[in-house]
Design a protein around this motif. Sequence first.
Motif, mmCIF file in Angstrom:
data_model
loop_
_atom_site.group_PDB
_atom_site.id
_atom_site.type_symbol
_atom_site.label_atom_id
_atom_site.label_comp_id
_atom_site.label_asym_id
_atom_site.label_seq_id
_atom_site.Cartn_x
_atom_site.Cartn_y
_atom_site.Cartn_z
ATOM 1 N N MET A 112 44.351 98.037 50.315
ATOM 2 C CA MET A 112 43.467 99.150 50.659
ATOM 3 C C MET A 112 43.211 99.158 52.163
ATOM 4 N N LEU A 113 43.261 100.368 52.776
ATOM 5 C CA LEU A 113 43.012 100.483 54.201
ATOM 6 C C LEU A 113 41.576 100.081 54.524
ATOM 7 N N PRO A 114 41.352 99.486 55.713
ATOM 8 C CA PRO A 114 39.998 99.042 56.073
ATOM 9 C C PRO A 114 38.964 100.165 55.987
ATOM 10 N N GLU A 115 39.329 101.388 56.432
ATOM 11 C CA GLU A 115 38.368 102.487 56.390
ATOM 12 C C GLU A 115 38.011 102.851 54.954
ATOM 13 N N ARG A 116 39.006 102.839 54.063
ATOM 14 C CA ARG A 116 38.739 103.138 52.649
ATOM 15 C C ARG A 116 37.854 102.040 52.038
ATOM 16 N N ARG A 117 38.126 100.794 52.409
ATOM 17 C CA ARG A 117 37.307 99.696 51.918
ATOM 18 C C ARG A 117 35.863 99.853 52.405
ATOM 19 N N GLY A 118 35.710 100.276 53.650
ATOM 20 C CA GLY A 118 34.373 100.516 54.179
ATOM 21 C C GLY A 118 33.649 101.617 53.423
ATOM 22 N N ASP A 119 34.383 102.678 53.064
ATOM 23 C CA ASP A 119 33.777 103.770 52.292
ATOM 24 C C ASP A 119 33.302 103.277 50.925
ATOM 25 N N VAL A 120 34.090 102.405 50.310
ATOM 26 C CA VAL A 120 33.705 101.851 49.006
ATOM 27 C C VAL A 120 32.436 101.011 49.139
ATOM 28 N N PHE A 121 32.345 100.229 50.208
ATOM 29 C CA PHE A 121 31.143 99.418 50.446
ATOM 30 C C PHE A 121 29.913 100.317 50.628
ATOM 31 N N SER A 142 26.067 96.809 55.566
ATOM 32 C CA SER A 142 26.530 96.243 56.835
ATOM 33 C C SER A 142 28.051 96.125 56.865
ATOM 34 N N MET A 143 28.643 95.670 55.750
ATOM 35 C CA MET A 143 30.098 95.558 55.683
ATOM 36 C C MET A 143 30.751 96.932 55.756
ATOM 37 N N GLY A 144 30.133 97.918 55.100
ATOM 38 C CA GLY A 144 30.694 99.260 55.121
ATOM 39 C C GLY A 144 30.640 99.901 56.490
ATOM 40 N N GLN A 145 29.515 99.728 57.193
ATOM 41 C CA GLN A 145 29.379 100.319 58.517
ATOM 42 C C GLN A 145 30.330 99.678 59.530
ATOM 43 N N LYS A 146 30.796 98.490 59.217
ATOM 44 C CA LYS A 146 31.740 97.809 60.110
ATOM 45 C C LYS A 146 33.108 98.483 60.082
ATOM 46 N N TYR A 147 33.481 99.046 58.915
ATOM 47 C CA TYR A 147 34.823 99.617 58.760
ATOM 48 C C TYR A 147 34.828 101.138 58.629
ATOM 49 N N SER A 148 33.806 101.707 57.995
ATOM 50 C CA SER A 148 33.793 103.136 57.728
ATOM 51 C C SER A 148 33.430 103.918 58.985
ATOM 52 N N HIS A 149 34.029 105.107 59.133
ATOM 53 C CA HIS A 149 33.672 105.975 60.251
ATOM 54 C C HIS A 149 32.237 106.444 60.071
#
Length: 300
Positions: free
Chosen positions: A1-10, A227-234
């Motif tokens: 899974m792409l980091p941005e998609r993983r961030g969205d899931v978080f 916090s994990m999501g904001q690290k990767y998600s736009h």
Amino acid sequence: MLPERRGDVFILTATLLASAGWLFSKEALGGLPPAGFVGWRFLLAALLLLPFCYRHLRSTAPILLLKAAAIGLVMTLNLIFWIQAISHSEGIGEGAFIMSLAMLMVPPLAWLIFKERPQRQFWLALPIAVLGLFFLTMGNGLSLSLSQLLFLLASLSLALYFNLNSRFARRVHPMALTCIQLAVTGIMHLLYSGLFEQWPEQILPVTWGWFAASVLLATSLRFVFQSMGQKYSHVANAALIMMLEPIWTVLISVFWYHEPMPIQKIFGCLLILLALLSYRSRNLLDWYRSRRALQAANKR
């Protein structure tokens, strides 16, 4: 899974936990005094976060720690209004949408306190939000119920907290900042509870279960996922996903409390959601353009 998609899931998981937190809090209040519940919930959450931010706390200047604690007092005010509103409300869905208006209260407070003029999107979204609030609360005629008034005050105090915290957060590690403010909020509520609240002689195990879910899931785990999501998600994508919190909360309230949702309330919720989307439209448009530009660059 792409980091941005993983961030969205978080971020989505954090939003679902935040919505469930409304239910956990409402159920826990059936056997615990409001201020005592908030006090222990936030103090224990701060203690759970302490091992992960102890090093950052030690490296932070004392004056910054004091300022972080002062902003925590504003969070305390916000939680006082919020928990009292929940304790006086029959459901939680309506309150979640009223609380979501805090995003639209941030610009006028910033204009009043810091002389920062709101963007054009705010003036477009404001009348839509006011109309949505009218439809959401019109069941009481032209007056607000006590719970609606408390939710509105909680939304206003949350907007004040956002204004102050956003100008200070960059100077302190986010986890350390959260730990301090959770601790201050917990301690202040426990002081109030010790002075003015009467604790029941016996607390049922099911109440402790709801309390544990509030501490572990809706507070600590939610913060970790956010916090994990904001690290990767736009940032624009994260903001859009977090707007779903009142929708999840309404669904929970309708399912669990059978909260009535007549057509005017549904229309009011949709108008508030539309106002939030229109206010965020510039960020979403910038995000879409950057994605298109990046995709075009990758094809070359």
